[in-house]
Scaffold this motif. Structure first.
Motif, PDB file in Angstrom:
ATOM      1  N   GLY A 136      -5.343  48.599  63.050  1.00 34.27           N
ATOM      2  CA  GLY A 136      -4.535  49.258  64.071  1.00 34.27           C
ATOM      3  C   GLY A 136      -4.908  48.873  65.478  1.00 34.27           C
ATOM      4  N   SER A 137      -6.039  48.199  65.613  1.00 30.82           N
ATOM      5  CA  SER A 137      -6.483  47.751  66.934  1.00 30.82           C
ATOM      6  C   SER A 137      -6.077  46.319  67.246  1.00 30.82           C
ATOM      7  N   ILE A 138      -5.406  45.646  66.308  1.00 26.97           N
ATOM      8  CA  ILE A 138      -4.949  44.279  66.555  1.00 26.97           C
ATOM      9  C   ILE A 138      -3.463  44.107  66.258  1.00 26.97           C
ATOM     10  N   LEU A 139      -2.934  44.824  65.266  1.00 26.21           N
ATOM     11  CA  LEU A 139      -1.526  44.615  64.901  1.00 26.21           C
ATOM     12  C   LEU A 139      -0.562  44.978  66.035  1.00 26.21           C
ATOM     13  N   PRO A 140      -0.755  46.082  66.771  1.00 23.80           N
ATOM     14  CA  PRO A 140       0.159  46.343  67.889  1.00 23.80           C
ATOM     15  C   PRO A 140       0.144  45.221  68.932  1.00 23.80           C
ATOM     16  N   ALA A 141      -1.035  44.657  69.199  1.00 26.06           N
ATOM     17  CA  ALA A 141      -1.123  43.579  70.187  1.00 26.06           C
ATOM     18  C   ALA A 141      -0.417  42.324  69.682  1.00 26.06           C
ATOM     19  N   ALA A 142      -0.587  42.019  68.398  1.00 25.88           N
ATOM     20  CA  ALA A 142       0.068  40.831  67.847  1.00 25.88           C
ATOM     21  C   ALA A 142       1.589  40.991  67.882  1.00 25.88           C
ATOM     22  N   TRP A 143       2.073  42.189  67.584  1.00 22.03           N
ATOM     23  CA  TRP A 143       3.517  42.441  67.644  1.00 22.03           C
ATOM     24  C   TRP A 143       4.014  42.370  69.086  1.00 22.03           C
ATOM     25  N   SER A 144       3.238  42.905  70.031  1.00 28.55           N
ATOM     26  CA  SER A 144       3.614  42.788  71.445  1.00 28.55           C
ATOM     27  C   SER A 144       3.723  41.321  71.850  1.00 28.55           C
ATOM     28  N   PHE A 145       2.832  40.498  71.342  1.00 30.01           N
ATOM     29  CA  PHE A 145       2.892  39.059  71.616  1.00 30.01           C
ATOM     30  C   PHE A 145       4.211  38.481  71.119  1.00 30.01           C
ATOM     31  N   MET A 146       4.625  38.853  69.916  1.00 32.32           N
ATOM     32  CA  MET A 146       5.874  38.334  69.355  1.00 32.32           C
ATOM     33  C   MET A 146       7.077  38.842  70.146  1.00 32.32           C
ATOM     34  N   LEU A 147       7.014  40.086  70.620  1.00 30.48           N
ATOM     35  CA  LEU A 147       8.094  40.622  71.453  1.00 30.48           C
ATOM     36  C   LEU A 147       8.184  39.870  72.779  1.00 30.48           C
ATOM     37  N   ALA A 148       7.038  39.571  73.358  1.00 31.08           N
ATOM     38  CA  ALA A 148       7.022  38.830  74.621  1.00 31.08           C
ATOM     39  C   ALA A 148       7.569  37.417  74.439  1.00 31.08           C
ATOM     40  N   LEU A 149       7.296  36.806  73.293  1.00 27.18           N
ATOM     41  CA  LEU A 149       7.876  35.495  73.003  1.00 27.18           C
ATOM     42  C   LEU A 149       9.392  35.581  72.963  1.00 27.18           C
ATOM     43  N   ARG A 150       9.906  36.585  72.287  1.00 32.50           N
ATOM     44  CA  ARG A 150      11.360  36.756  72.155  1.00 32.50           C
ATOM     45  C   ARG A 150      12.021  36.836  73.530  1.00 32.50           C
ATOM     46  N   GLU A 151      11.420  37.598  74.437  1.00 34.14           N
ATOM     47  CA  GLU A 151      11.974  37.762  75.778  1.00 34.14           C
ATOM     48  C   GLU A 151      12.023  36.429  76.520  1.00 34.14           C
ATOM     49  N   ARG A 152      11.170  35.489  76.139  1.00 31.01           N
ATOM     50  CA  ARG A 152      11.082  34.194  76.818  1.00 31.01           C
ATOM     51  C   ARG A 152      11.782  33.068  76.067  1.00 31.01           C
ATOM     52  N   GLY A 153      12.555  33.412  75.043  1.00 33.97           N
ATOM     53  CA  GLY A 153      13.323  32.414  74.319  1.00 33.97           C
ATOM     54  C   GLY A 153      12.555  31.696  73.234  1.00 33.97           C
ATOM     55  N   LEU A 154      11.381  32.222  72.874  1.00 31.07           N
ATOM     56  CA  LEU A 154      10.584  31.639  71.810  1.00 31.07           C
ATOM     57  C   LEU A 154      10.582  32.573  70.607  1.00 31.07           C
ATOM     58  N   GLY A 155      10.100  32.054  69.482  1.00 29.55           N
ATOM     59  CA  GLY A 155      10.032  32.867  68.283  1.00 29.55           C
ATOM     60  C   GLY A 155       8.794  32.539  67.481  1.00 29.55           C
ATOM     61  N   SER A 156       8.600  33.337  66.452  1.00 29.13           N
ATOM     62  CA  SER A 156       7.467  33.141  65.566  1.00 29.13           C
ATOM     63  C   SER A 156       7.783  33.814  64.239  1.00 29.13           C
ATOM     64  N   ALA A 157       6.851  33.721  63.320  1.00 30.25           N
ATOM     65  CA  ALA A 157       6.970  34.412  62.034  1.00 30.25           C
ATOM     66  C   ALA A 157       5.599  34.952  61.680  1.00 30.25           C
ATOM     67  N   TRP A 158       5.568  36.185  61.220  1.00 30.14           N
ATOM     68  CA  TRP A 158       4.301  36.785  60.818  1.00 30.14           C
ATOM     69  C   TRP A 158       3.937  36.217  59.452  1.00 30.14           C
ATOM     70  N   THR A 159       2.876  35.447  59.373  1.00 28.85           N
ATOM     71  CA  THR A 159       2.456  34.884  58.100  1.00 28.85           C
ATOM     72  C   THR A 159       0.998  35.230  57.843  1.00 28.85           C
ATOM     73  N   THR A 160       0.663  35.424  56.561  1.00 30.45           N
ATOM     74  CA  THR A 160      -0.717  35.718  56.172  1.00 30.45           C
ATOM     75  C   THR A 160      -1.140  34.893  54.954  1.00 30.45           C
ATOM     76  N   LEU A 161      -0.336  33.923  54.577  1.00 36.55           N
ATOM     77  CA  LEU A 161      -0.585  33.209  53.328  1.00 36.55           C
ATOM     78  C   LEU A 161      -1.730  32.198  53.411  1.00 36.55           C
ATOM     79  N   HIS A 162      -2.353  32.037  54.561  1.00 36.24           N
ATOM     80  CA  HIS A 162      -3.552  31.194  54.607  1.00 36.24           C
ATOM     81  C   HIS A 162      -4.822  32.016  54.366  1.00 36.24           C
ATOM     82  N   LEU A 163      -4.680  33.345  54.173  1.00 33.75           N
ATOM     83  CA  LEU A 163      -5.844  34.218  54.121  1.00 33.75           C
ATOM     84  C   LEU A 163      -6.375  34.547  52.731  1.00 33.75           C
TER      85      LEU A 163
END
Length: 215
Positions: A136-163
């Motif tokens: 809970g101390s990292i997931l909100p920040a990571a999601w905020s990062f993805m939201l900020a990307l969206r506002e700037r015309g960039l995108g991403s995908a949440w992936t965990t399959l390397h773990l």
């Protein structure tokens, strides 16, 4: 590029982008830094701010991480898919999600930038409360990062399959992350998006997941 979206628009149209990541357009480092500065405003347990952010642009390291990802993804993709009753929004999207996930796996290293959110510490052997506080101390920040990307015309995908399995440790060796002290939380491939016309996703109706006072 700033899309000037409302908060509601950013929250409802930030998607996991896979097939519409523009692999050919470079991503400026300052854009990543701007989005991370916003991410650092997210809540964090006891204000510890134990987050760390690994940015990967080196082609050889991206390829090594993509190979780790694929070694775990392929058996996962081969597993039987969940079955949903007719009319269930999750079942209606299963084929498209599977196709786009395979596409991203096949082309992962082509993304201009990988961002790996990390947390200082490990959760092995800890109870539910400690694990919830940790993530809970990292997931909100990571999601905020993805939201900020969206506002700037960039995108991403949440992936965990390397773990799973030894994947996280292998990735730590590639990147010099001190595995015994730092937990990788995800791998976010980052790129400009092909078009910015993303829409809200179809979800299960609220009433099917809503509980008041008792389950």
């Amino acid at each position: 590029m700033n899309l000037n979206l409302s908060a509601d628009e950013v929250l409802t149209t930030t998607r996991s982008v896979r097939k519409r990541l523009d692999f050919d357009r470079p991503v400026e480092p300052e854009i990543i830094h701007q989005a991370l500065e916003i991410a650092l405003q997210a809540p964090t347990g006891s204000n510890r701010q134990g987050w760390h952010w690994m940015i990967v642009t080196d082609p050889a390291k991206k390829k090594a991480l993509a190979d780790i990802y694929r070694s775990i993804a392929e058996p996962y993709f081969a597993m039987p898919k969940p079955e949903y009753r007719e009319g269930d929004a999750r079942g209606e999207r299963m084929s498209a999600v599977s196709s786009s996930s395979q596409y991203l796996s096949d082309n992962l290293e082509k993304a201009p930038v990988f961002v790996i959110p990390c947390m200082w510490g490990r959760v092995e052997g800890q109870d539910t409360g400690a694990v919830a506080s940790f993530y809970g101390s990292i997931l909100p920040a990571a999601w905020s990062f993805m939201l900020a990307l969206r506002e700037r015309g960039l995108g991403s995908a949440w992936t965990t399959l390397h773990l799973p399995g030894d994947g996280e440790k292998r990735a730590a060796e590639v990147l010099g992350i001190p595995y015994e002290k730092v937990t990788q939380v995800a791998l976010l491939p980052v790129a400009y998006t092909i078009g910015t016309d993303f829409k809200p996703a179809k979800r299960q109706p609220l009433e099917t997941v809503l509980h008041h006072d008792t389950w």
